[in-house]
Design an enzyme around this catalytic site. Structure first.
Site, PDB file in Angstrom:
ATOM      1  N   HIS A 120      -5.028   5.275   2.458  1.00 63.51           N
ATOM      2  CA  HIS A 120      -5.805   4.221   3.112  1.00 63.51           C
ATOM      3  C   HIS A 120      -6.477   3.315   2.084  1.00 63.51           C
ATOM      4  O   HIS A 120      -7.701   3.132   2.128  1.00 63.51           O
ATOM      5  CB  HIS A 120      -6.886   4.829   4.020  1.00 63.51           C
TER       6      HIS A 120
HETATM    7  C1  LIG Z   1       2.268   7.392   4.147  1.00 63.72           C
HETATM    8  C2  LIG Z   1       1.175   6.730   4.935  1.00 63.72           C
HETATM    9  C3  LIG Z   1       0.600   7.390   6.018  1.00 63.72           C
HETATM   10  C4  LIG Z   1      -0.403   6.771   6.754  1.00 63.72           C
HETATM   11  N1  LIG Z   1      -0.847   7.367   7.902  1.00 63.72           N
HETATM   12  C5  LIG Z   1      -1.668   6.670   8.727  1.00 63.72           C
HETATM   13  C6  LIG Z   1      -1.974   7.159  10.022  1.00 63.72           C
HETATM   14  O1  LIG Z   1      -1.487   8.204  10.457  1.00 63.72           O
HETATM   15  N2  LIG Z   1      -2.815   6.422  10.801  1.00 63.72           N
HETATM   16  C7  LIG Z   1      -3.374   5.247  10.377  1.00 63.72           C
HETATM   17  O2  LIG Z   1      -4.146   4.643  11.127  1.00 63.72           O
HETATM   18  N3  LIG Z   1      -3.079   4.769   9.156  1.00 63.72           N
HETATM   19  C8  LIG Z   1      -2.213   5.417   8.342  1.00 63.72           C
HETATM   20  N4  LIG Z   1      -1.866   4.884   7.144  1.00 63.72           N
HETATM   21  C9  LIG Z   1      -2.501   3.628   6.716  1.00 63.72           C
HETATM   22  C10 LIG Z   1      -2.020   2.376   7.450  1.00 63.72           C
HETATM   23  O3  LIG Z   1      -0.671   2.475   7.798  1.00 63.72           O
HETATM   24  C11 LIG Z   1      -2.291   1.164   6.552  1.00 63.72           C
HETATM   25  O4  LIG Z   1      -3.675   1.091   6.273  1.00 63.72           O
HETATM   26  C12 LIG Z   1      -1.891  -0.154   7.177  1.00 63.72           C
HETATM   27  O5  LIG Z   1      -0.562  -0.098   7.605  1.00 63.72           O
HETATM   28  C13 LIG Z   1      -2.062  -1.268   6.147  1.00 63.72           C
HETATM   29  O6  LIG Z   1      -1.611  -2.481   6.687  1.00 63.72           O
HETATM   30  P1  LIG Z   1      -1.456  -3.770   5.773  1.00 63.72           P
HETATM   31  O7  LIG Z   1      -0.999  -4.863   6.659  1.00 63.72           O
HETATM   32  O8  LIG Z   1      -2.699  -3.964   4.995  1.00 63.72           O
HETATM   33  O9  LIG Z   1      -0.336  -3.409   4.704  1.00 63.72           O
HETATM   34  P2  LIG Z   1       1.149  -2.908   4.933  1.00 63.72           P
HETATM   35  O10 LIG Z   1       1.353  -2.421   6.317  1.00 63.72           O
HETATM   36  O11 LIG Z   1       1.435  -1.949   3.830  1.00 63.72           O
HETATM   37  O12 LIG Z   1       2.020  -4.214   4.793  1.00 63.72           O
HETATM   38  C14 LIG Z   1       2.204  -4.942   3.609  1.00 63.72           C
HETATM   39  C15 LIG Z   1       3.600  -5.517   3.652  1.00 63.72           C
HETATM   40  O13 LIG Z   1       3.722  -6.526   2.669  1.00 63.72           O
HETATM   41  C16 LIG Z   1       4.968  -6.406   2.021  1.00 63.72           C
HETATM   42  N5  LIG Z   1       4.832  -7.012   0.694  1.00 63.72           N
HETATM   43  C17 LIG Z   1       4.129  -6.540  -0.348  1.00 63.72           C
HETATM   44  N6  LIG Z   1       4.225  -7.395  -1.403  1.00 63.72           N
HETATM   45  C18 LIG Z   1       4.999  -8.413  -0.992  1.00 63.72           C
HETATM   46  C19 LIG Z   1       5.457  -9.581  -1.623  1.00 63.72           C
HETATM   47  N7  LIG Z   1       5.106  -9.885  -2.885  1.00 63.72           N
HETATM   48  N8  LIG Z   1       6.274 -10.416  -0.933  1.00 63.72           N
HETATM   49  C20 LIG Z   1       6.622 -10.142   0.360  1.00 63.72           C
HETATM   50  N9  LIG Z   1       6.200  -9.026   0.997  1.00 63.72           N
HETATM   51  C21 LIG Z   1       5.388  -8.177   0.341  1.00 63.72           C
HETATM   52  C22 LIG Z   1       5.176  -4.908   1.977  1.00 63.72           C
HETATM   53  O14 LIG Z   1       6.524  -4.589   1.727  1.00 63.72           O
HETATM   54  C23 LIG Z   1       4.677  -4.481   3.335  1.00 63.72           C
HETATM   55  O15 LIG Z   1       5.685  -4.547   4.300  1.00 63.72           O
HETATM   56  C24 LIG Z   1      -0.870   5.487   6.372  1.00 63.72           C
HETATM   57  C25 LIG Z   1      -0.304   4.825   5.284  1.00 63.72           C
HETATM   58  C26 LIG Z   1       0.713   5.431   4.576  1.00 63.72           C
HETATM   59  C27 LIG Z   1       1.307   4.689   3.410  1.00 63.72           C
END
Ligand SMILES: Cc1cc2nc3c(=O)[nH]c(=O)nc-3n(C[C@H](O)[C@H](O)[C@H](O)COP(=O)(O)OP(=O)(O)OC[C@H]3O[C@@H](n4cnc5c(N)ncnc54)[C@H](O)[C@@H]3O)c2cc1C
Length: 568
Positions: A473
């Site tokens: 997280h």
């Molecule tokens: C293994 C794991 C288990 C988890 N379990 C839970 C759970 O059970 N419950 C819960 O609530 N949360 C859980 N989390 C946390 C939750 O999923 C994340 O906090 C949330 O998804 C983050 O969202 P985000 O939009 O910030 O980033 P992300 O969902 O990570 O999205 C970022 C996206 O940007 C893309 N990206 C990155 N750099 C670039 C670039 N330069 N150009 C184009 N695209 C790019 C990435 O490929 C990715 O698809 C977990 C996370 C992980 C990794």
């Protein structure tokens, strides 16, 4: 080649990016481009909830970063930092636990000066986001895109955990997102009809047929393009070619807590020293970029079991699973329709605290090193993971080099603040108490970690550090606020620049007390309204064609129905 223009470019198709892609394209008026560095999510592995472990080994769907090694943590080995890559982002590889955090977390954000981010401000967005199979009520949504289902409990040992917690004096809670978070219970999950309900499935797929929405996969954004201080486009790499697209309205960075600050830094936005250290000429100084990193540090009590009714990777354990793929294929039933983490708790390590400060994840297996310790997992046992919900230590993320393909440098800096170690040691004691309760008597074997002989804070912590892990997280690296270290303001606009926002987990000023997927989606729901309201809000409901929206009338702020005049 003619320039390609959109109204909005969203970088990153994860939890936040998918919500934005849907909401910003919903009116049919704005051309939206979603750039995603990873592949499409059309693979059964993402769909099957029980396939979680697969992603810990995948490099296609997981950025699989490693933290900087620290001498006394994991014996000098780095900590594995998985992050989702591909449509859905981390919501496509996460453990699907549906948690919102504690209301005080958001009130704390508001108390830091972030108006509009308190619990009462965000509750309508949580409801808007959620379709809980238990139905709608004062606190829950019943018709949002994110499906939330009850735990399908296939491991009876979870019941023992609940009973044992009761025997230890903790109260049961059948809704951690209900009136109170504290207690012990089964989690709810973002699973629909036995399939993972990722942000992509919930938000992006229903919008994919819109002509004004363009989704580009395998497109790694490498730089934000500026005219003066105004963001005007993105440079990205796709199939070996360097390309550019332009945004007539805004560029929105939603690349996650490591990759969002990384993209800002690659574009010359950040602290002078860290930019120059990576060979990048500063364009806009913002010392907070990449700083303020917070993550849920995780350690556990690993207990051997005399029974084999949990999960193990031993030959016998795997043989017992042979039916499961068929049960899943034939009816989306069986152990594969669930997450392996089913029971847990939110508890206080001291009666004086206002809110739970630890979260427990109970697993019917010996789980360490993100499930990559297969030797350990081949034994019968169970684990109770303890996570410090609001760590006081702060880490940082910096660039390793100016190469956009290089992984970031991650300094987690766990236990820099002594209170975090104390909370962890107390949390381990609580987990031990539960596992020592009579319900576990007929299966309890040796405590494999930390080891029952270790009792003092120092002994427990020293051992925990050797097996330390994460709950995955990371937040805070582009924090929202108005102080010198803030990166975005309360509208999520990057300080001192125009037409550029960051919208994802990185903007959280402080880590919330719970799992971060739904809170990140809610940040994006709110951001969509912040972005669109200037033109479509009129102190009334927004007409998106998607049904009732949150009313912006100063006296309302609720989901009040479809009639835009009801609150006027
Ligand atoms: C293994 C794991 C288990 C988890 N379990 C839970 C759970 O059970 N419950 C819960 O609530 N949360 C859980 N989390 C946390 C939750 O999923 C994340 O906090 C949330 O998804 C983050 O969202 P985000 O939009 O910030 O980033 P992300 O969902 O990570 O999205 C970022 C996206 O940007 C893309 N990206 C990155 N750099 C670039 C670039 N330069 N150009 C184009 N695209 C790019 C990435 O490929 C990715 O698809 C977990 C996370 C992980 C990794």
């Amino acid at each position: 080649m003619p320039e390609v223009h959109f109204d909005y470019i969203i970088v990153g198709g994860g939890s936040a990016g998918c919500v934005l892609a849907n909401r910003l394209s919903a009116s049919g008026k704005h051309r939206v481009c979603l750039l995603e560095a990873g592949p499409s999510d059309r693979t059964p592995f993402i769909t099957i909830p029980g396939a979680f472990a697969y992603f810990m080994f995948s490099r296609k769907y997981n950025w699989a970063f490693d933290s900087e090694p620290v001498a006394d943590i994991r014996e000098g080995q780095s900590i594995f930092c998985p992050q989702g890559k591909g449509l859905g982002g981390s919501s496509s590889i996460n453990a699907m636990i549906y948690i919102r955090g504690h209301r005080l977390d958001y009130d704390h954000w508001a108390s830091l000066g972030n108006h509009g981010w308190g619990w009462n401000d965000l509750l309508p967005y949580f409801k808007l986001n959620e379709c809980n199979e238990r139905g709608a009520d004062e606190l829950h949504g019943g018709s949002g895109p994110l499906f939330v289902s009850n735990c399908r409990n296939y491991y009876p040992i979870n019941e023992l955990f609940l009973k044992a917690a009761g025997e230890t004096g903790f109260s049961l809670n059948d809704d951690f997102n209900g009136p109170q978070q504290e207690g012990v219970g089964l989690y709810q999950f973002t699973i629909r009809d036995g399939k993972r309900c990722s942000a992509s499935r919930a938000y992006l797929r229903p919008a994919m047929s819109r002509e004004i929405l363009t989704v580009k996969c395998n497109a790694l954004a490498s730089r934000i393009l500026f005219e003066g201080k105004k963001a005007v486009g993105i440079e990205y790499r796709q199939k070996g070619a360097l390309k550019r697209i332009y945004a007539d309205r805004e560029v929105i960075v939603s690349a996650g807590a490591y990759n969002s600050p990384k993209l800002l830094m690659l574009s010359g936005i950040g602290g002078r020293a860290s930019l120059e250290g990576a060979g990048i000429t500063p364009f806009h100084e913002l010392p907070g970029v990449g700083e303020n990193l917070q993550e849920h540090v995780d350690s556990c009590v690993l207990q051997a079991s005399r029974k084999s009714d949990g999960f193990s990777t031993s030959v016998g354990g795997l043989l017992k699973m042979w039916r499961e793929p068929f049960r899943y294929l034939l009816g989306k039933k069986g152990k594969l329709e669930s997450s392996i983490t089913q029971a847990g708790a939110f508890l206080r390590t001291s009666e004086d605290l206002e809110a739970p400060d630890i979260q427990l994840h109970f697993l019917p297996l010996l789980y360490d090193d993100s499930g990559r310790n297969l030797k350990l997992m081949s034994q019968n046992g169970y684990s109770c993971h303890v996570c410090v919900l609001r760590p006081k230590s702060r880490g940082r993320m910096t660039l390793r080099s100016s190469d956009p393909a290089a992984p970031p440098r991650i300094d987690l800096n766990f236990f820099d603040h002594p209170d975090d170690g104390k909370t962890m040691a107390n949390g381990i004691r609580i987990a031990r108490r539960i596992l020592a309760a009579p319900s576990f008597n007929d299966r309890r074997g040796a405590e494999l970690s930390p080891g029952s002989e270790l009792q003092s804070d120092e002994e427990i912590l020293a051992r925990c550090k050797k097996t330390l892990g994460l709950v995955y997280h990371p937040v805070g690296t582009c924090k929202m606020g108005s102080d010198d270290m803030a990166v975005v303001d309360e509208s999520l606009k990057v300080h001192g620049l125009e037409s550029l926002r960051v919208v994802d987990a990185s903007i959280m000023p402080t880590l919330i007390g719970g799992n971060t997927n739904a809170p990140t989606m809610v940040i994006a729901e709110k951001a969509a309204d912040l972005i669109l309201q200037t033109e479509v809000w009129d102190g009334q409901l927004r007409a998106t064609g998607g049904g009732g929206r949150i009313c912006q009338h100063p006296d309302c702020g609720r989901l009040c129905g479809r009639n835009p005049h009801r609150c006027a």
